[in-house]
Every structure is written in C-alpha cells, then in structure tokens.
Write a protein that holds these residues in place. Structure first.
Motif, PDB file in Angstrom:
ATOM      1  N   HIS A 176       2.530   6.015  -2.820  1.00 45.28           N
ATOM      2  CA  HIS A 176       3.623   6.850  -2.300  1.00 45.28           C
ATOM      3  C   HIS A 176       3.373   8.351  -2.498  1.00 45.28           C
ATOM      4  CE1 HIS A 176       5.680   7.864  -6.154  1.00 45.28           C
ATOM      5  NE2 HIS A 176       5.034   6.797  -6.570  1.00 45.28           N
ATOM      6  N   LYS A 177       2.670   8.718  -3.579  1.00 44.55           N
ATOM      7  CA  LYS A 177       2.405  10.149  -3.811  1.00 44.55           C
ATOM      8  C   LYS A 177       1.449  10.698  -2.760  1.00 44.55           C
ATOM      9  CE  LYS A 177       3.237   9.952  -8.803  1.00 44.55           C
ATOM     10  NZ  LYS A 177       2.597   9.949 -10.125  1.00 44.55           N
ATOM     11  N   VAL A 178       0.407   9.913  -2.453  1.00 49.85           N
ATOM     12  CA  VAL A 178      -0.567  10.340  -1.434  1.00 49.85           C
ATOM     13  C   VAL A 178       0.122  10.439  -0.075  1.00 49.85           C
ATOM     14  CG1 VAL A 178      -2.686   9.688  -0.209  1.00 49.85           C
ATOM     15  CG2 VAL A 178      -2.521   9.322  -2.675  1.00 49.85           C
ATOM     16  N   GLU A 194       0.831  -1.212   0.000  1.00 47.83           N
ATOM     17  CA  GLU A 194       0.000   0.000   0.000  1.00 47.83           C
ATOM     18  C   GLU A 194       0.865   1.261   0.000  1.00 47.83           C
ATOM     19  OE1 GLU A 194      -3.970  -1.695   2.312  1.00 47.83           O
ATOM     20  OE2 GLU A 194      -2.575  -0.398   3.377  1.00 47.83           O
ATOM     21  N   SER A 195       1.935   1.259   0.809  1.00 48.83           N
ATOM     22  CA  SER A 195       2.790   2.450   0.910  1.00 48.83           C
ATOM     23  C   SER A 195       3.515   2.733  -0.400  1.00 48.83           C
ATOM     24  CB  SER A 195       3.816   2.274   2.037  1.00 48.83           C
ATOM     25  OG  SER A 195       3.160   2.116   3.267  1.00 48.83           O
ATOM     26  N   VAL A 196       3.960   1.656  -1.082  1.00 46.89           N
ATOM     27  CA  VAL A 196       4.663   1.826  -2.360  1.00 46.89           C
ATOM     28  C   VAL A 196       3.685   2.299  -3.432  1.00 46.89           C
ATOM     29  CG1 VAL A 196       5.858   0.599  -4.211  1.00 46.89           C
ATOM     30  CG2 VAL A 196       6.504   0.182  -1.833  1.00 46.89           C
ATOM     31  N   THR A 197       2.502   1.672  -3.477  1.00 42.52           N
ATOM     32  CA  THR A 197       1.511   2.017  -4.504  1.00 42.52           C
ATOM     33  C   THR A 197       1.015   3.453  -4.325  1.00 42.52           C
ATOM     34  OG1 THR A 197       0.810  -0.289  -4.516  1.00 42.52           O
ATOM     35  CG2 THR A 197      -0.656   1.279  -5.573  1.00 42.52           C
ATOM     36  N   GLY A 236       1.500  13.982   4.041  1.00 42.98           N
ATOM     37  CA  GLY A 236       2.349  13.846   5.225  1.00 42.98           C
ATOM     38  C   GLY A 236       2.084  12.585   6.019  1.00 42.98           C
ATOM     39  N   GLY A 237       1.891  11.489   5.318  1.00 40.34           N
ATOM     40  CA  GLY A 237       1.559  10.222   5.996  1.00 40.34           C
ATOM     41  C   GLY A 237       2.757   9.379   6.366  1.00 40.34           C
ATOM     42  N   GLN A 238       3.969   9.912   6.193  1.00 38.80           N
ATOM     43  CA  GLN A 238       5.171   9.099   6.454  1.00 38.80           C
ATOM     44  C   GLN A 238       5.194   8.565   7.884  1.00 38.80           C
ATOM     45  OE1 GLN A 238       5.235  12.070   4.902  1.00 38.80           O
ATOM     46  NE2 GLN A 238       6.823  12.190   3.335  1.00 38.80           N
ATOM     47  N   GLN A 239       4.894   9.447   8.843  1.00 40.02           N
ATOM     48  CA  GLN A 239       4.936   9.038  10.256  1.00 40.02           C
ATOM     49  C   GLN A 239       3.902   7.947  10.520  1.00 40.02           C
ATOM     50  OE1 GLN A 239       7.237  10.306  12.433  1.00 40.02           O
ATOM     51  NE2 GLN A 239       6.541   8.764  13.904  1.00 40.02           N
ATOM     52  N   TYR A 240       2.719   8.126   9.963  1.00 42.92           N
ATOM     53  CA  TYR A 240       1.651   7.135  10.135  1.00 42.92           C
ATOM     54  C   TYR A 240       2.050   5.785   9.541  1.00 42.92           C
ATOM     55  CZ  TYR A 240      -2.845   4.798   9.463  1.00 42.92           C
ATOM     56  OH  TYR A 240      -3.863   3.875   9.450  1.00 42.92           O
ATOM     57  N   GLU A 241       2.611   5.835   8.305  1.00 42.03           N
ATOM     58  CA  GLU A 241       3.013   4.587   7.645  1.00 42.03           C
ATOM     59  C   GLU A 241       4.167   3.916   8.378  1.00 42.03           C
ATOM     60  OE1 GLU A 241       1.369   3.086   5.358  1.00 42.03           O
ATOM     61  OE2 GLU A 241      -0.034   4.753   5.096  1.00 42.03           O
ATOM     62  N   ARG A 242       5.111   4.750   8.902  1.00 44.35           N
ATOM     63  CA  ARG A 242       6.215   4.186   9.690  1.00 44.35           C
ATOM     64  C   ARG A 242       5.668   3.472  10.927  1.00 44.35           C
ATOM     65  NH1 ARG A 242       9.398   8.866   8.262  1.00 44.35           N
ATOM     66  NH2 ARG A 242       8.675   9.964  10.121  1.00 44.35           N
ATOM     67  N   GLY A 243       4.659   4.107  11.552  1.00 44.66           N
ATOM     68  CA  GLY A 243       4.032   3.508  12.732  1.00 44.66           C
ATOM     69  C   GLY A 243       3.360   2.187  12.401  1.00 44.66           C
TER      70      GLY A 243
END
Length: 582
Positions: free
Chosen positions: A210-212, A205-208, A217-224
C-alpha cells in the motif's frame, strides 16, 4: 489430475465417512420428511369423498388431526435432517481446510515460486466452501426429492396407471437437457474459481504494497486491475446464472406440456364417470406436487457442478507432491563442517545454470562471506544447505553425511537463518523470539536471548514489554528492532550453522551498529554463511568467497583478495568510490 465426476464425488464422500452416524441421521430425517409428502394427495381422496360425497362423520372428525400430524412429523424430520447434514458439511470443510493447510506447510519452495499467494489463499477460503454444496445440498435434494417423486408416482400409478405412464415420457428429454447444461456450468464454475484466485492476488498485493501504491500514484492502476478481475468473476458467474436460469424453465416447460395433456385426459375420464371427485383432485394435486421436486432435482446440477469444480481445485492442491524427505539419518547436534563437491543447480531445465562447478570446504566454526553482484548465485548457494532446493548435480555433505541422506527435520534443526526480509508473526515479541521451539521456553531464556541480541534495551521501554504485539509482519517495529528480534530468535535456537542473508543491508548506521554487535555475539563458535552486498560488514570474515555468474571466482581473506587485485578488489573499489562521492 483428471478424475471423473463419480470419482470426485466418491472421494468427497470419503471425507464424510468419519461422521457416518450424523450423516445417517440426516438421511433418515430426509426419508421421513419425504415420505410425508405423498400422504397429502393420498389423504385428499378419502377426505373429499368421505366428507363432501359420503358425509362420513369419522373422516370429518379425524381429517384435521391427520393434516396436523403429517406437518408436525415433517417439521421435526426436516429440522433434524437439515441440522445434521449441515453439521457434516461444515466438518467436511474444516477437515479439507486442515488437510490443505498441512499440505501448504509441506510443499517445496519451488511450488511457492510458481504459484501466486492470492490463488493459494483463495483455494483455502473460497474454493473449499463451494464443496459444501456438493456434499450437503446435493445429497439432501437427491435423497429427499427422489423419495418424494417415487412416492407421488406410486400414488399416481395406483390411481391411474395409464395416465401416469405419460408422465415418464418426459424423463429422457429432461435428462438430455440437464446433461447439456451441466457441462456448461462446470466449465463456468472452474473459470469463476480461477478468477476469484486472481482477485485475491490483486487484493493481497495492493494491501501488502500500500505504501508503494500511494507513493507512486498507483491507485488508478490498481483500481483498473481489480475492476478487470472483478469483471471476469462477474462474467463467469453470469454464465453460470444463465445456464442455471435456462435449466429450470426448460425442464418445467417440458413438464408443463406433459401435465397439460394429462389434465385434459383426466377431465375426459371424469366426464365418463371413470373417476371420483376425490380421485380427480388427488391425481391433479399429486401431479402438481411433482413439479417442485422435479424442479429441485433438475436444479441440483448447478450445486453439483460448482462443488465438483471446487473439489478439483481442492484435490489438486492436496495431491501436489510434498517436499521430498527421503533422508533416513536423524542426525543430532552437528559440528558444522560443510563440503560442496562440484555442485550444480538449475531453476528450470532450459534456464542457464544458477550454480555450476561449486567446490568449497567450510570448516566447523568458520565464518564464510559470500559476495558478488546480484544474480551471481550467493543466495541460491545458501538455500541449498537447508535443502530449500536440491542440487541438480554434485553433492553437499555436513560432518561427512550427504545432506540428502539426513531427515529434513534433523538437518534444519541445526540451521538458523537471519535475512534482510525479517519474518515476524502477528503475535507477542516473546512468541516471535521463541517461535518454533519444540520445548517449553522460560521467560528467562527469552530475556537472555533478547539481551544478547541487544533487543531488551528497546523492549523494556514498551509498557507491555515482551507481551507487546508486533503487528502484521512486525509493522509496529523499526527495521533495526525487527532484525534484533530475528537475531534473538536465532540465538535462542542455538543452531551450530548460521545463514545471514543481507542481515544489515537495509539499516541506518545506528541500527546497523547494534545489529552488527548482536550478530558478532550470535556468530561466535558457529559455522556462518554471510551473504552481503556491503563489503564493509564482512572484512573480518575468516574467508571471503567471491561469486560470479554462478561460479566461484576467487576465495581468500579481505587482505589477500585486495592484494590479488581481482573481482573482489574491483567490487571493493566501486563500493568505496561511490561511498566517497556520497
């Protein structure tokens, strides 16, 4: 699927059957390698008694040759058995992957609705490799070490049967320990594989998207999310590690106690001159050599439980029921007349109907537009035609044939689809246009289809032309270019029924003009179902079917529906008032 351990394992071994020759060679190699193990302690007795006690020249001269010979035979046999069993194991994984992928291609659309992509990918990439351990490591250890233990015990019985009986006292204790710990490892393995599927899903999901992720600013959420899933994998893996780590030392402790008692008794016997120096050392050596194969045999449950948990996951996918194809009529090229007779459809039994009371006759070659608010059932209705879903009630006929009676292959051969979400494969433009054709397609045919789709004008500008790679999901192309390649694919297929699902909704005006022109070429002489939000694109339709809450609210031409001043007229006013504000 509730299969016992033995049923799972026997089913796994069924995949080994085609490679029984290589498997047999590996077993023979294991037997030969294992047979050399008891020869070493057996050689100690005559060697020590013959050299140090009796000073026998023949024994002194031949002993080194025997030692080298034993290790040479063992080395060759070990190499042959290891290579052969790994060859079989990798063939097994490849066959399982092939079968799983074939199953994936035949699964119904509902299955994909209910299962996350990442978990399915994890089954094919991770779970299936865990099966190898059950098929190779377990067999190797079980066969080889069982023979070693049997050979060493035989030699020990020959030397001193009374003391050897004491070694067997630990067998039931060890069996109980293994059984208790194995159950824990199986559960942990199952949980670990499920967690690996969740990790794959987060990555996918994160790779697909990645633009969203970047833009919002979802990096922190995805890292979590990733950290949480990775932590679950770690926890389950540590549970496995704890069980495996406890297994071996507990078993070894039991064995060590038995060994200590036996060593003490042997020393008492040697004091009483009931055994020779060679016999004493040979017995001790055989006893010590027993601990390694016992350790491996007790540790084998770790590989077995991990493999069986993986086999459960693999066979769960393989045993999933494929898309139902009970059709017996292989229809040729159809005219394209469609009839919906009181069709109903539910996505789930407890859900409200997605479609109800749908009765609609579409003449061959007719251009029908399906319009309505989101969730009104437009796409669901179109998805019933190629039998992505089966109606819960009523029936659909094509040229008078109930589509349920038609084979899926012959039905879908008559249908082409162009959707808003264009699916392109990471291959050349030519391969994407000719995708799925069961015949050899010439370059002239591809060029003709691309020209009709207004695609050759931009394909010619690329240095590699039709051989240009489009990237994953066509990422190197613009939205309009992707749409026109999808239209070229549909033109080349030349199917009499065409489904256009929001084919121009995401395009700019310039791209839409090209795509609309290409679509008009494509729609000529075909029965067409057009799903559209933008009403301006379907004003020329032969008939407009207005959907509302899963039912047909009204039908008619653009002018008729505007004059009726009903649902369509209201939708039209909303859209064009908004357009005026823009």
């Amino acid at each position: 699927m509730n299969m016992t351990n033995s049923q799972l394992y026997l089913r796994l071994l069924g995949y080994v059957k085609p490679y029984w020759r290589a498997f047999a060679i590996s077993i023979i190699g294991m037997v030969v390698a294992a047979a050399t193990e008891p020869l070493l302690p057996a050689l100690l007795k005559p060697m020590l008694d013959g050299t140090f006690v009796n000073k026998d020249d023949t024994v002194i001269r031949l002993a080194p040759y025997f030692i080298v010979g034993i290790f040479f035979v063992r080395g060759v046999a070990t190499f042959v058995s290891t290579y052969a069993i790994n060859w079989v194991g990798n063939k097994l994984v490849m066959d399982l992957r092939d079968e799983m992928f074939r199953k994936l291609l035949s699964l119904p659309t509902r299955y994909y609705d209910d299962h996350a992509t990442g978990i399915l990918i994890s089954k094919l990439t991770f779970d299936v490799t865990q099966v190898t351990a059950a098929a190779t490591t377990v067999v190797t250890i079980t066969v080889r070490d069982s023979i070693i233990i049997a050979g060493l015990l035989g030699w020990l019985f020959y030397l001193n049967w009374k003391l050897t009986l004491l070694t067997l006292v630990m067998a039931p204790v060890i069996a109980y320990i293994i059984r208790t710990i194995s159950k824990r490892m199986r559960n942990s393995s199952r949980d670990s594989q499920r967690a690996m599927g969740d990790i794959t899903q987060v990555i996918e999901e994160s790779v697909t998207a990645h633009k969203v992720v970047k833009l919002f600013g979802g990096q922190q959420y995805e890292r979590g999310r990733f950290h949480d899933q990775a932590n679950w994998v770690r926890r389950y893996t540590m549970k496995q590690a704890a069980a495996a780590a406890a297994n071996v030392p507990i078993v070894q402790m039991v064995a060590a106690i038995a060994l200590a008692v036996i060593v003490y008794l042997v020393t008492l016997q040697s004091k009483a001159d009931e055994t020779t120096v060679g016999g004493f050392l040979s017995f001790i050596a055989a006893m010590l050599m027993l601990t390694a194969p016992i350790k491996r045999l007790t540790g084998v449950s770790e590989f077995l439980q991990r493999g069986l948990a993986a086999a459960e996951s693999v066979f769960e996918l393989i045993d999933t029921e494929s898309e139902t194809d009970c059709g017996t009529v292989a229809i040729g090229r159809v005219r394209g007349e469609l009839q919906f007779d009181n069709v109903q459809f539910f996505y789930a039994p407890e859900a409200r109907p997605a479609l109800q009371n749908i009765s609609l006759h579409i003449r061959d070659g007719e251009n029908i537009a399906l319009v309505g608010a989101s969730g009104s059932g437009k796409t669901t209705l179109a998805n019933l035609v190629p039998r992505f879903y089966t109606p819960t009630g009523g029936r659909i006929t094509l040229d008078g044939h109930d589509i349920h009676d038609l084979t899926l292959a012959s039905l879908r051969a008559n249908i082409a689809l162009v959707s808003q979400e264009v699916v392109l494969f990471n291959d050349t433009v030519a391969a994407n246009i000719a995708y799925g054709q069961m015949r050899e397609v010439s370059e002239d045919e591809i060029v003709a289809a691309a020209t009709a789709a207004h695609a050759m004008e931009f394909i010619r500008e690329w240095p590699e032309g039709l051989d240009t790679l489009v990237g994953e999901r066509g990422v190197k192309l613009s939205g309009g270019q992707r749409q026109r390649i999808a239209i070229a694919r549909a033109i080349l297929k030349d199917a009499p029924i065409l489904i256009l699902d929001e084919a121009t909704s995401a395009l700019d005006s310039e791209s839409e003009r090209h795509v609309q022109a290409a679509l008009e070429t494509l729609m000529q002489g075909r029965t067409t179902l057009v799903i559209a939000h933008r009403l301006s694109t379907i004003e020329k339709a032969d008939r407009i079917v207005v959907m509302q809450k899963g039912e047909i609210a009204e039908t008619g031409t653009h002018r008729e529906l505007l004059a009726r001043d009903g649902v369509y007229a209201q939708l039209h006013r909303i859209q064009f008032n908004n357009h005026g504000v823009d």
